[in-house]
Structures are given as structure tokens and as C-alpha cells.
Scaffold this active site. Structure first.
Site, PDB file in Angstrom:
ATOM      1  N   LYS A 113      76.320  70.366  29.620  1.00 54.18           N
ATOM      2  CA  LYS A 113      77.719  70.121  29.291  1.00 54.18           C
ATOM      3  C   LYS A 113      77.847  70.266  27.780  1.00 54.18           C
ATOM      4  O   LYS A 113      77.109  69.628  27.043  1.00 54.18           O
ATOM      5  CB  LYS A 113      78.083  68.715  29.738  1.00 54.18           C
ATOM      6  CG  LYS A 113      76.892  67.772  29.560  1.00 54.18           C
ATOM      7  CD  LYS A 113      76.918  66.514  30.331  1.00 54.18           C
ATOM      8  CE  LYS A 113      75.544  65.848  30.084  1.00 54.18           C
ATOM      9  NZ  LYS A 113      75.333  64.578  30.508  1.00 54.18           N
TER      10      LYS A 113
ATOM     11  N   SER B 152      78.657  57.608  27.941  1.00 55.19           N
ATOM     12  CA  SER B 152      79.298  58.358  26.851  1.00 55.19           C
ATOM     13  C   SER B 152      80.541  59.076  27.381  1.00 55.19           C
ATOM     14  O   SER B 152      81.567  59.164  26.708  1.00 55.19           O
ATOM     15  CB  SER B 152      78.327  59.392  26.276  1.00 55.19           C
ATOM     16  OG  SER B 152      77.190  58.758  25.763  1.00 55.19           O
TER      17      SER B 152
ATOM     18  N   HIS C   2      73.198  52.269  24.743  1.00 59.73           N
ATOM     19  CA  HIS C   2      72.025  52.919  24.142  1.00 59.73           C
ATOM     20  C   HIS C   2      71.429  52.031  23.044  1.00 59.73           C
ATOM     21  O   HIS C   2      70.211  51.887  22.947  1.00 59.73           O
ATOM     22  CB  HIS C   2      72.413  54.265  23.501  1.00 59.73           C
ATOM     23  CG  HIS C   2      72.919  55.311  24.450  1.00 59.73           C
ATOM     24  ND1 HIS C   2      74.138  55.933  24.312  1.00 59.73           N
ATOM     25  CD2 HIS C   2      72.348  55.865  25.553  1.00 59.73           C
ATOM     26  CE1 HIS C   2      74.298  56.826  25.268  1.00 59.73           C
ATOM     27  NE2 HIS C   2      73.227  56.805  26.044  1.00 59.73           N
TER      28      HIS C   2
ATOM     29  N   ARG D 231      71.154  51.831  34.502  1.00 62.52           N
ATOM     30  CA  ARG D 231      72.321  50.959  34.535  1.00 62.52           C
ATOM     31  C   ARG D 231      72.585  50.411  35.929  1.00 62.52           C
ATOM     32  O   ARG D 231      72.864  49.245  36.115  1.00 62.52           O
ATOM     33  CB  ARG D 231      73.562  51.719  34.062  1.00 62.52           C
ATOM     34  CG  ARG D 231      73.552  52.053  32.608  1.00 62.52           C
ATOM     35  CD  ARG D 231      74.570  53.094  32.278  1.00 62.52           C
ATOM     36  NE  ARG D 231      74.296  54.321  33.018  1.00 62.52           N
ATOM     37  CZ  ARG D 231      74.922  55.459  32.829  1.00 62.52           C
ATOM     38  NH1 ARG D 231      75.891  55.544  31.960  1.00 62.52           N
ATOM     39  NH2 ARG D 231      74.595  56.535  33.521  1.00 62.52           N
TER      40      ARG D 231
END
Ligand code: PNS
Length: 166
Positions: A42, A129, A18, A91
């Protein structure tokens, strides 16, 4: 006219991937508004305030980076802060489908807002993460994955939440 971009995400916690995207964004946009989602589906490990503060602490001197919490529709938030650019990191091919859907939905909701994709440095292309939390909770080496200040906070948080499955 100043180019103001929004960089939205859960940032639970922010990773070096990030950070890399924010730094790349600063080469292109005048201002980056990091928008921290208040209520990810979540349930997050860190509170919204903690996630905002962690990001702020990485860019203490950088006046062109703002960190703001948001909820509701991203496009509404972008309009509220007068931005018409959304930044997202890509990504790998596996990110593409979700990002494609999201950017087209956002375009349907707000045709004037454009999503701008950037690829992080290759050394961060496997980072998420979620994985960072898992590796940290299992005692893995965190070198190069998250900023040192975030690592400290993550270790402490994991210690406090020993019984929670990450
Ligand atoms: O870091 P994440 O979890 O991949 O970020 C996802 C995020 C925050 C960009 C996305 O969930 C979002 O924009 N949420 C806000 C609600 C919204 O606008 N939904 C419609 C967009 S398709």
C-alpha cells in the site's frame, strides 16, 4: 551477550500502540532496532525518511532505540544488523493468522531468528495506522491515539493530500 531485537513495520504513521510495544520491548531487550519498511504494498502517506524521523523524534534521549529503513527480506535485514529476535505486536485474534503465517515463513527462511509477540496495553488494542489516518482525515479526535508531534505532521500531510483517499 546483548539482546538486539528488530521491530519491523510500515509505521505510516507510528501510533501510541507501536510506542507502547517499543517501551515494553526496552524492558526485555538491550536494543530495539525499529525497522521501517521502505516500500509497503500500500503506497504510504509518509515517505520513508519522514516515517524514520517521526519515530526518532519520539525517542530523542533513548540510546537503546535505533530507527532504520529497510527493504527486501526482513530476515536478511535482521542478520545484517546481527539480531536474531523479531518483535511484533498482537492486538487481537484477528491479527493472529497473518502473524502466524509471517513468523513461520520467517522461521523457514531463517530458523535461527525467533519472533517475539507482545500485546499492547488494552487501550491501544483497536488502534491501527490506517484507522488513525481515516479518523484524522475526517476531523475526529486524536487524543491518546498518536504522539502529539505525529498528530501535527499527520494533519499537515492530510491537508496537503486533500484529494487522496485514505
Ligand atoms: O506494519 P506492517 O505493515 O504490518 O509490517 C509488515 C512487515 C514490514 C513486518 C512485513 O511486510 C515484512 O516483514 N516485510 C518484509 C518482506 C519480507 O520479509 N517478507 C517475508 C516475510 S513473511
Amino acid at each position: 551477550m546483548k539482546k538486539r531485537a528488530v521491530y519491523p513495520g510500515s509505521f505510516d504513521p507510528i501510533t501510541n500502540g507501536h510506542v507502547d510495544i517499543i517501551e515494553r520491548g526496552l524492558n526485555i531487550f538491550d536494543q530495539i532496532n525499529v525497522a521501517v519498511l521502505k516500500n509497503p504494498k500500500k503506497s504510504p502517506l509518509f515517505t520513508t525518511k519522514e516515517r524514520v524521523r517521526m519515530i526518532e523524534s519520539i525517542f530523542p534521549e533513548q540510546k537503546r532505540v535505533n530507527v532504520l529503513p529497510f527493504n527486501g527480506l526482513l530476515v536478511d535485514f535482521a542478520r545484517k544488523i546481527k539480531s536474531n529476535i523479531v518483535i511484533r505486536g498482537l492486538r487481537a485474534v484477528s491479527d493472529f493468522e497473518y502473524e502466524f503465517q509471517m513468523s513461520l515463513m520467517n522461521r523457514k527462511l531463517a530458523p535461527d531468528i525467533e519472533t517475539f509477540y507482545m500485546m499492547p496495553a488494552v487501550e491501544y488494542s483497536f488502534l491501527s495506522s490506517q484507522l488513525v489516518k481515516e479518523v484524522c482525515s475526517l476531523g475526529g479526535c486524536m487524543d491518546g491515539l498518536i504522539p502529539p508531534s505525529v498528530e501535527q505532521k499527520l494533519k499537515k500531510k492530510i491537508e496537503q493530500n486533500k484529494n487522496i483517499n485514505l
